[in-house]
Design an enzyme around this catalytic site. Structure first.
Site, PDB file in Angstrom:
ATOM      1  N   LYS A 143       0.858  -1.198   0.000  1.00 48.03           N
ATOM      2  CA  LYS A 143       0.000   0.000   0.000  1.00 48.03           C
ATOM      3  C   LYS A 143       0.888   1.240   0.000  1.00 48.03           C
ATOM      4  O   LYS A 143       1.997   1.212   0.551  1.00 48.03           O
ATOM      5  CB  LYS A 143      -0.871   0.015   1.259  1.00 48.03           C
ATOM      6  CG  LYS A 143      -1.880  -1.119   1.349  1.00 48.03           C
ATOM      7  CD  LYS A 143      -3.176  -0.729   0.631  1.00 48.03           C
ATOM      8  CE  LYS A 143      -4.153  -1.894   0.563  1.00 48.03           C
ATOM      9  NZ  LYS A 143      -4.602  -2.322   1.894  1.00 48.03           N
ATOM     10  N   HIS A 187       1.531   6.963   2.768  1.00 49.38           N
ATOM     11  CA  HIS A 187       0.894   8.277   2.647  1.00 49.38           C
ATOM     12  C   HIS A 187       1.270   9.202   3.812  1.00 49.38           C
ATOM     13  O   HIS A 187       2.036   8.832   4.701  1.00 49.38           O
ATOM     14  CB  HIS A 187      -0.623   8.123   2.514  1.00 49.38           C
ATOM     15  CG  HIS A 187      -1.232   7.340   3.628  1.00 49.38           C
ATOM     16  ND1 HIS A 187      -1.369   7.854   4.891  1.00 49.38           N
ATOM     17  CD2 HIS A 187      -1.723   6.086   3.663  1.00 49.38           C
ATOM     18  CE1 HIS A 187      -1.940   6.952   5.662  1.00 49.38           C
ATOM     19  NE2 HIS A 187      -2.155   5.849   4.942  1.00 49.38           N
ATOM     20  N   HIS A 223       1.038   7.980   7.425  1.00 49.06           N
ATOM     21  CA  HIS A 223       2.166   7.171   7.889  1.00 49.06           C
ATOM     22  C   HIS A 223       3.379   8.047   8.169  1.00 49.06           C
ATOM     23  O   HIS A 223       4.212   7.709   8.999  1.00 49.06           O
ATOM     24  CB  HIS A 223       2.514   6.086   6.871  1.00 49.06           C
ATOM     25  CG  HIS A 223       1.505   4.973   6.836  1.00 49.06           C
ATOM     26  ND1 HIS A 223       0.866   4.594   5.687  1.00 49.06           N
ATOM     27  CD2 HIS A 223       1.015   4.196   7.829  1.00 49.06           C
ATOM     28  CE1 HIS A 223       0.015   3.610   5.988  1.00 49.06           C
ATOM     29  NE2 HIS A 223       0.084   3.358   7.273  1.00 49.06           N
TER      30      HIS A 223
HETATM   31  N1  ARG Z   1      -0.546  -1.018   9.870  1.00 52.00           N
HETATM   32  C1  ARG Z   1      -1.490  -0.250  10.589  1.00 52.00           C
HETATM   33  C2  ARG Z   1      -2.048   0.865   9.712  1.00 52.00           C
HETATM   34  O1  ARG Z   1      -1.441   1.231   8.733  1.00 52.00           O
HETATM   35  C3  ARG Z   1      -0.926   0.370  11.832  1.00 52.00           C
HETATM   36  C4  ARG Z   1      -0.358  -0.583  12.828  1.00 52.00           C
HETATM   37  C5  ARG Z   1      -0.353  -0.009  14.201  1.00 52.00           C
HETATM   38  N2  ARG Z   1       0.305  -0.814  15.153  1.00 52.00           N
HETATM   39  C6  ARG Z   1      -0.228  -1.829  15.847  1.00 52.00           C
HETATM   40  N3  ARG Z   1       0.525  -2.467  16.692  1.00 52.00           N
HETATM   41  N4  ARG Z   1      -1.472  -2.168  15.694  1.00 52.00           N
HETATM   42  O2  ARG Z   1      -3.107   1.385  10.006  1.00 52.00           O
END
Ligand code: ARG
Length: 577
Positions: free
Chosen positions: A126, A129, A132
């Protein structure tokens, strides 16, 4: 000598309060005429059976308050205001900075303690963006801040590298994947086939079945599916790592969701053993009514685990392997409930480490009158934002260099633009409380006189150039023996020294509240105070050579502090511009 501590000791002596408590209560007044430190007397009212105003006024008369480094102590309303001796204060702060350089503000209060900072955590295949970017920049900064305070910091990137979407990607890649395109621009290609999958799926239910089967094969460890998944993951990581490298961001590990998925069974059996799993609509959940949150789903009705289950597994893994004192999650506010459920589940299961976990949330990213050329759609990629910022910065500094007839080469200008352009983006993310939404606008972020990284970096570069010029004339800041530094007692000089003195406390507060803006505010305070001094006093003018040398020492200290502070935010300075 630490003036704050010295004032606290005095207060503790005359009030009988614990030193630590006084230290916590001691404030830095908002206005100059209120002194340099203020002690609020409210909490003494109960024990002394008097109004705080009266207590302040009585205490101010105490003989024990006299000291060579204190110029006066005054009661103002309920506050006891301390005015330190300017010369002594300047000598203390500036010589401290000069001896430490960019290590200024460092401490060992975190020694022996481990903080896990989980941040960035993008999803494989993905686009990366601007949301992030928010976690990446905040987490990077917090990691450096904790490190500065002596903590052992573990930077973790909890990659989104698991889930049913990988079954879809495998199906889509086998049907429409273009190897060459994948090599060239992996994320774009993966996104293209993913979008196509969803379009085609509407008319072709077999695709759904195939994706489900492929995900199952992936879960079961079938070689071909695993190797495709690995390929998507590796190629996405190459793209992410380019961005990280550009921003100086590093990680100690990339254990993503797939890593913890393997441990999800243990979570299920642990919760079963503790009799915490209850059935709800076919799913297995942990009831969290006593925590005031909806139940945490552990197993879906089809028996598969979910995002939250993997997060629980991750905490248990981290607790066992890192024995963390703090485990912080730099993740957007929309996931606040998710983390509350995860932490509460562990708490209910009796794990002490649940109390050491903290969700560090942040707001949304918005844009004002900004168009990005490369891609359409609603998402703005971090890379585009950085590239545009650097390009715009380059135009600005190039025009400025031409106007000044500077001899900076184009290569140098580009290098400066990269640092300043990146800094402008980063600073926009860290300049305000993290829970506030951010609004990007070129005019604001690239304003060389605003509250921006360009302003800070420019202040640094110009001060460096003053120091170079002075060195050519034989004036060196290191010649300022500490007694010379007592000459830094003019209004502007003293204001600047005070701003410098605020940095260490700001770093501590930034860590305790997980708010990098405490640091950005302190650094911008230093730059502002220094510029006021610069505009009002001629540093290299006049013939008082001692004063000149003392002022150069102040310049040097300001450079060290700006460099140290911006580093903590993830921003680099430049020597000239
Ligand atoms: N990958 C997730 C996202 O892009 C965020 C992960 C956050 N960390 C966790 N330990 N849940 O929304």
């Amino acid at each position: 000598m630490d003036f704050r501590c010295a004032v606290a000791e005095k207060v503790s002596e005359i009030t009988g309060l614990e030193l630590e408590q006084v230290n916590r209560l001691l404030e830095i007044p908002p206005q100059e005429d209120m002194g340099d430190f203020a002690f609020p007397c409210f909490m003494l009212a109960k024990t002394m059976h008097k109004a705080p105003n009266m207590i302040a006024s009585e205490l101010s008369g105490s003989e024990k308050l006299s000291a060579s480094w204190l110029s006066k102590v005054e009661a103002k309303g309920p506050y006891l205001n301390f005015f330190v001796d300017r010369g002594a204060f300047s000598k203390e702060i500036v010589s401290d900075i000069l001896s430490k350089g960019t290590e200024y503000g460092k401490s060992d209060e975190g020694a022996g303690k481990t903080v896990i900072v989980e941040f960035s955590s993008p999803n494989i295949a993905k686009p990366f963006h601007v949301g992030h970017a928010f976690t990446t920049i905040l987490g990077h900064s917090l990691s450096r801040i904790y490190e500065k305070l002596g903590y052992n910091v573990v930077r973790m990137n909890h990659l989104g590298d698991y889930g049913t979407q990988f079954g879809k990607l495998i199906t889509a890649y086998r049907l429409w994947g273009d190897e060459e395109a994948l090599e060239k621009d992996p994320i774009t290609e993966l996104l293209r086939i993913y979008v196509k999958f969803h379009e085609e799926e509407k008319n072709d239910p077999e695709l759904t079945t195939s994706a489900r089967e492929n995900f199952k094969r992936l879960e079961d460890g079938c070689e071909e599916e695993v190797s495709l998944w690995q390929k998507f993951r590796d190629m996405s990581l190459i793209v992410f790592e380019q961005l990280y490298k550009r921003m100086g961001v590093t990680f100690d590990n990339y254990n993503g969701e797939s890593y913890y998925a393997k441990m999800a069974d243990q979570v299920v059996s642990m919760l079963k053993e503790k009799n915490l799993l209850v059935e709800s609509d076919g799913a297995q959940v942990v009831d969290l009514e006593e925590f005031g949150v909806p139940p945490c789903i552990i197993l879906k009705s089809d028996g598969t685990t979910i995002y939250g289950t993997r997060d629980i597994a991750a905490i248990l893994y981290r607790d066992e392997n890192y024995h963390f004192d703090k485990n912080i999650y730099v993740v957007g506010i929309p996931q606040a409930l998710h983390f509350k459920q995860v932490f509460s589940t562990l708490k209910k299961a009796g794990y002490e480490c649940a109390d050491k976990c903290e969700h560090v949330g942040f707001g949304l990213v918005k844009f004002q009158n900004m168009k990005f050329s490369t891609r359409d759609g609603n998402i703005v990629l971090l890379e585009e934002l950085l590239d545009e910022s650097v390009a715009k910065t380059y135009e600005l500094i190039k025009a400025n260099a031409e106007a000044r007839n500077s001899d900076l080469s184009d290569e140098e200008l580009r290098d400066i633009a990269e640092k300043v352009g990146l800094g402008a983006v980063i600073y926009t993310y860290v300049k305000a409380g993290r829970e506030r939404d951010i609004v990007f606008s070129w005019d604001t972020m690239l304003d060389f006189e605003g509250d921006t990284a360009p302003y800070l970096i420019y202040t640094y570069a110009r001060t460096r150039s003053i120091l170079r010029k002075a060195a050519d004339q034989g004036f060196l800041p290191e010649k300022a023996g500490s007694d010379l530094l007592t000459k830094l007692d003019g209004d502007e000089e003293f204001a600047c020294v005070k701003a410098l003195g605020d940095l260490p406390e700001a770093i501590r507060k930034a860590a305790s509240s997980n708010e990098p803006f405490m640091v950005s505010r302190a650094v911008s305070g230093i730059a502002r105070a220094f510029n006021r001094f610069y505009n009002n006093c001629s540093i290299l003018g006049g013939d008082d050579n001692e004063k000149k040398t003392a002022r150069l020492a102040l310049c040097e200290a300001v450079c060290d502090a700006i460099e140290a502070g911006t580093y903590l935010l993830g921003i680099s300075v430049v020597e000239q511009m």
